[in-house]
Scaffold this active site. Structure first.
Site, PDB file in Angstrom:
ATOM      1  CG  ASP A 160      -2.276   0.589   0.965  1.00 49.38           C
ATOM      2  OD1 ASP A 160      -2.378   1.437   0.068  1.00 49.38           O
ATOM      3  OD2 ASP A 160      -3.236   0.249   1.690  1.00 49.38           O
ATOM      4  CD  GLU A 193       0.887   4.853  -7.400  1.00 49.87           C
ATOM      5  OE1 GLU A 193      -0.051   4.299  -7.997  1.00 49.87           O
ATOM      6  OE2 GLU A 193       1.368   5.926  -7.782  1.00 49.87           O
ATOM      7  CD1 TRP A 194      -4.768   3.300  -3.312  1.00 53.30           C
ATOM      8  CD2 TRP A 194      -3.704   5.147  -2.623  1.00 53.30           C
ATOM      9  NE1 TRP A 194      -4.426   3.122  -2.000  1.00 53.30           N
ATOM     10  CE2 TRP A 194      -3.781   4.239  -1.550  1.00 53.30           C
ATOM     11  CE3 TRP A 194      -3.085   6.378  -2.433  1.00 53.30           C
ATOM     12  CZ2 TRP A 194      -3.241   4.518  -0.300  1.00 53.30           C
ATOM     13  CZ3 TRP A 194      -2.560   6.672  -1.178  1.00 53.30           C
ATOM     14  CH2 TRP A 194      -2.643   5.753  -0.134  1.00 53.30           C
ATOM     15  N   GLY A 195      -2.947   4.623  -8.330  1.00 54.97           N
ATOM     16  CA  GLY A 195      -2.839   5.304  -9.618  1.00 54.97           C
ATOM     17  C   GLY A 195      -2.205   6.674  -9.534  1.00 54.97           C
ATOM     18  CG  ASP A 215      -9.462   2.366  -0.717  1.00 54.64           C
ATOM     19  OD1 ASP A 215      -8.489   2.299  -1.505  1.00 54.64           O
ATOM     20  OD2 ASP A 215      -9.368   2.204   0.510  1.00 54.64           O
TER      21      ASP A 215
HETATM   22  C1  GLA Z   1      -5.952   1.460   1.563  1.00 45.63           C
HETATM   23  C2  GLA Z   1      -6.140   0.480   0.428  1.00 45.63           C
HETATM   24  C3  GLA Z   1      -7.294  -0.458   0.757  1.00 45.63           C
HETATM   25  C4  GLA Z   1      -7.022  -1.183   2.053  1.00 45.63           C
HETATM   26  C5  GLA Z   1      -6.753  -0.176   3.173  1.00 45.63           C
HETATM   27  C6  GLA Z   1      -6.257  -0.846   4.439  1.00 45.63           C
HETATM   28  O1  GLA Z   1      -7.021   2.324   1.677  1.00 45.63           O
HETATM   29  O2  GLA Z   1      -6.381   1.145  -0.780  1.00 45.63           O
HETATM   30  O3  GLA Z   1      -7.509  -1.379  -0.289  1.00 45.63           O
HETATM   31  O4  GLA Z   1      -5.919  -2.031   1.895  1.00 45.63           O
HETATM   32  O5  GLA Z   1      -5.764   0.773   2.794  1.00 45.63           O
HETATM   33  O6  GLA Z   1      -6.014   0.065   5.484  1.00 45.63           O
END
Ligand code: GLA
Length: 421
Positions: A160, A193-195, A215
């Site tokens: 993450d 890393e969410w892009g 998310d």
């Molecule tokens: C981030 C990630 C999620 C999850 C949470 C856990 O938000 O994007 O998918 O793993 O952390 O805390």
């Protein structure tokens, strides 16, 4: 010797010496990522969407037992992934340990339990000082953690991106890739890393998948912005269709071994059966990792039927590994295609409207010329037989003539088109 002559002689000597020295000090060869672990998108279950950090050994073993007894493992869901919340403390040497209250038998024992059942163990960490739920992160402990995971028998790492101030994403993920390789056990590397730094542009040889968005939440259409008690904007998850709009245009970057990851599934977590079906179908059309996120010890027959439809899963797992495309949008309707092996296509009509739609399929207006895969449909020359994958008992039709179908609200119709020989 005057100064100038001395300098020239010195530089000439240096030229002779430097290459010899440099040869003895070649940089370490980069360590390649583990190949062959995700030739088709990975499939499994993760604890996060339903349980957040409320996880423990008893729950995970129950999930494992159900994954076997309900046929999920046979359907391809082999990874059982612990997300945030498994960590205990680091010891004086900096080695990480599991939470002894949540996992009293230890991670190695859990891995052995899963392996004996044909499952694989996934674990979670973070490239920063802390995980998103504030447990210890791997920054400064990358090799140590990779060796610990390998010694436990871990098969999958989701990594993450919280608490990463001043950390360079490419550097951090490459460092962990190297560490995983050096640790000697094949471990699938799922980048989360969410892009933010467009990992699709640089991570094909770093990870096996990379998150393309923030998310996911439980919602099919865009989820309205949330506010705290002071009226300040608060963190809001993304609905299915918001994620689809971000992930679809990235299709050229996905392929065997390196997938776009639009986040874990919310099937069974509160959307309608139709919305769950549409969400699952779109993930399959986008060749996304299929990581279940519901409580599989307590689910409805409809949820089970959705996630175990083998012919739909086969669309996701098609060996060509081509992410599907949205050919067009017209009002509330969207038309999607995905090239499959053997000259087949997956064809999906999605209705994002509030009412059921009667759709007339005019094949001439649905012709696909896909530059990325080099495939085209050629409906004028090739006739396809269309098999309804959500209603397999319905008699297939062909693309020889226009066909009328009905697509429910927030639902899909999904067909496998196979050339008629
Ligand atoms: C981030 C990630 C999620 C999850 C949470 C856990 O938000 O994007 O998918 O793993 O952390 O805390």
């Amino acid at each position: 010797m005057n100064k100038c002559v001395f300098l020239v002689l010195f530089m000439a000597a240096a030229l002779v010496v430097i290459p010899a020295t440099a040869q003895n000090r070649l940089p370490d060869a980069p360590l390649p990522k583990w190949e062959g672990l995700a030739e088709t998108p990975q499939m499994g279950w993760s604890s996060w969407n339903k349980f957040q950090t409320n996880i423990n050994e008893t729950l995970i073993k129950d999930i494992a037992d159900k994954m076997v007894s309900l046929g999920l493992v046979d359907a391809g869901y082999v990874y059982l992934n612990l997300d945030d919340g498994w960590h205990g403390e680091r010891d004086e040497q900096g080695f990480v340990h599991e939470d002894p209250e949540k996992f009293p038998s230890g991670m190695k024992a859990l891995a052995d339990y899963l392996h004996a059942k044909g499952l694989k163990l996934g674990i979670y960490s973070d490239a920063g000082t802390n995980t998103c739920a504030c447990y210890t992160g791997s920054l400064g402990h990358e090799y140590q953690d990779a060796f610990t995971y390998a010694s436990w028998g871990v098969d999958y790492l989701k990594y993450d991106w919280c608490y990463t101030e001043n950390v360079n994403p490419k550097g951090a993920y490459t460092l962990m890739r190297n560490a995983l390789r050096r640790a000697g056990r094949p471990i699938l590397f799922s980048m989360c890393e969410w892009g933010s730094s467009k990992p699709w542009e640089w991570a094909a040889d770093v990870g096996h998948s990379w998150r393309t968005t923030g998310d996911i939440g439980v919602g099919f259409m865009p989820i309205p912005q949330r506010y705290d008690e002071n009226g300040k904007k608060s963190w809001t998850p993304l609905g299915v269709m918001t994620i689809v709009d971000i992930n679809e245009p990235l299709r050229r970057y996905a392929g065997p071994g390196h997938w776009n990851d639009p986040d874990m599934l919310e099937v069974g977590n509160g959307m309608t059966v139709a919305e769950d079906r549409a969400h699952f179908t779109l993930w399959c059309m986008m060749a996304a990792p299929l990581i279940l996120g519901n409580d599989i010890t307590d689910m409805t027959p409809e949820t089970l039927a959705t996630i175990t439809n083998r012919e739909v899963i086969a669309i996701d797992q098609d060996p060509l590994g081509i992410q599907g495309l949205r050919l067009k949008k017209k009002g509330d309707l969207q038309y999607w295609f995905k090239p499959l092996e053997g000259g087949d296509w997956a064809f999906c009509v999605l209705n994002v409207g509030d009412e059921p739609a009667v759709v007339s399929l005019n094949w001439a207006s649905l012709e696909v010329n896909d530059e990325i895969s080099g495939r085209s449909t050629d409906f004028s020359k090739v006739t396809y037989r269309a098999r309804d994958l959500w209603n397999p008992s319905v008699k297939p039709f062909t693309t020889r003539a226009k066909t009328e179908i009905t697509v429910g609200s927030h639902d899909v119709a999904l067909y496998r088109l196979s050339p008629v020989k």
